[in-house]
Design an enzyme around this catalytic site. Structure first.
Site, PDB file in Angstrom:
ATOM      1  N   LYS A 250       0.816  -1.209   0.000  1.00  0.00           N
ATOM      2  CA  LYS A 250       0.000   0.000   0.000  1.00  0.00           C
ATOM      3  C   LYS A 250       0.853   1.263   0.000  1.00  0.00           C
ATOM      4  O   LYS A 250       0.396   2.330  -0.349  1.00  0.00           O
ATOM      5  CB  LYS A 250      -0.924  -0.004   1.212  1.00  0.00           C
ATOM      6  CG  LYS A 250      -2.080  -0.979   1.044  1.00  0.00           C
ATOM      7  CD  LYS A 250      -3.059  -0.864   2.180  1.00  0.00           C
ATOM      8  CE  LYS A 250      -4.234  -1.811   1.941  1.00  0.00           C
ATOM      9  NZ  LYS A 250      -4.953  -2.133   3.154  1.00  0.00           N
TER      10      LYS A 250
HETATM   11  N1  GLU Z   1      -8.170  -6.403   6.317  1.00  0.00           N
HETATM   12  C1  GLU Z   1      -7.314  -7.313   5.639  1.00  0.00           C
HETATM   13  C2  GLU Z   1      -6.469  -6.572   4.632  1.00  0.00           C
HETATM   14  O1  GLU Z   1      -6.859  -5.500   4.173  1.00  0.00           O
HETATM   15  C3  GLU Z   1      -8.060  -8.410   4.913  1.00  0.00           C
HETATM   16  C4  GLU Z   1      -8.572  -9.387   5.860  1.00  0.00           C
HETATM   17  C5  GLU Z   1      -9.404 -10.483   5.256  1.00  0.00           C
HETATM   18  O2  GLU Z   1      -9.787 -10.421   4.079  1.00  0.00           O
HETATM   19  O3  GLU Z   1      -9.718 -11.382   6.002  1.00  0.00           O
HETATM   20  O4  GLU Z   1      -5.386  -7.041   4.333  1.00  0.00           O
END
Ligand code: GLU
Length: 318
Positions: A250
């Protein structure tokens, strides 16, 4: 009814790999006549980036990906933000304490990392169980010095779960993974626990996410079964790698959706992603809606996808 989900962590800019994941989650749920939940995974407030929630709403809507449950685009906080769900996690944590299924852990080094989703490269080593069998006196002594993290005491069992691409998968959870932390010493609940509870409580029946989170699935299934919830079906998709074959992050701006949006239309991006996912023979512009008849999990590639340099070549050109 099938219910899929988007579960972004608002810690930075969404990149084209995240966009591919959300597009496929949306297509999979919608092509089965189902709905989608949007939930922000923002428990670790230190990692959150100002403006990332707004940007996520904007990017999803720009891509043409809507949701049936979740916050309205002007909402900041509420039932679909994990940072506002601590009381719910407390209730389930207290139940585990009463059932004797958690224990305090004083070896804290790795706990911090497990608050957020552990993508494959940062998967923790198997916990050797150092604090599993401390006596009440030892616990009392150590408690005087510092607050503990809390680990789930796993049973020695095989966890089986289903993946639409890979079929039935199984894992000997205690031997392969070890007891895992569910609450950090500062009281923040860990990713494995919050995701498992939220997917179950929000009625999610299908979790489509990148394959680097596959090692989290047995833990989450284990937590869901502890409370009598039916686990979702998983679809672990290949990673979209950058043109150098590296994982996208990111923090890299060049393949962020913010940058891509400056150079390409939403239809061009959706068409390019659908082509990479094997849904189109050529990358031609189209909407997510138009892709619905083309979606089938059997078409998704099994190997990681290296982004061809030509596909988003205009990005980073000023
Ligand atoms: N919040 C996590 C992420 O953005 C993804 C978690 C999930 O898909 O279980 O990497």
């Amino acid at each position: 009814m099938v219910k899929g989900r988007f579960a972004p962590t608002p810690s930075g800019n969404m990149h084209v790999g995240n966009a591919l994941c959300y597009l496929l989650a949306w297509l999979s749920a919608r092509s089965q006549g189902g709905g989608v939940v949007l939930r922000f995974e923002d428990t670790d407030l230190m990692r959150m980036r100002p403006g990332a929630v707004e940007q996520t709403f904007s990017d999803l809507l720009w891509l043409g990906l809507d949701w049936d449950e979740g916050p309205a685009p002007d909402e900041r906080g509420g039932a679909y933000f994990q940072s506002c769900r601590t009381e719910i996690y407390d209730k389930y944590f207290d139940e585990l304490r009463v059932r004797g299924m958690v224990y305090p852990c004083f070896c804290s080094r790795r706990d911090v990392r497990l608050v957020s989703a552990p993508h494959e490269s940062d998967r923790a080593a198997v916990y050797p169980g150092s604090c599993r069998d401390l006596s009440p006196q030892e616990v009392a002594e150590r408690m005087k010095k510092r607050a503990p993290a809390w680990r789930l005491r796993l049973g020695d069992e095989t966890v089986v779960f289903r993946d639409r691409i890979r079929g039935a998968l199984s894992c000997e959870i205690l031997r392969e993974y070890g007891d895992f932390p569910i609450r950090r010493a500062d009281g923040v609940y860990c990713y494995q626990f919050t995701v498992a509870l939220d997917d179950a409580l929000m009625g999610v029946t299908e979790v489509l996410r990148s394959r680097d989170l596959i090692s989290s699935s047995p833990w989450q299934v284990y937590v869901q079964r502890l409370f009598g919830f039916e686990p979702p079906v998983f679809v672990h998709i290949p990673l979209l790698l950058d043109p150098d074959g590296q994982r996208m992050a990111k923090r890299d701006f060049s393949l962020s959706l913010r940058e891509v949006r400056r150079h390409y239309s939403a239809e061009e991006v959706v068409g390019a992603l659908a082509y990479l996912a094997g849904l189109l023979d050529e990358p031609h512009p189209c909407t997510a809606e138009e892709l619905l008849p083309h979606y089938a999990p059997e078409k998704l590639p099994r190997e990681d996808i290296v982004l061809p340099r030509a596909l988003f070549a205009r990005c980073g050109e000023g």
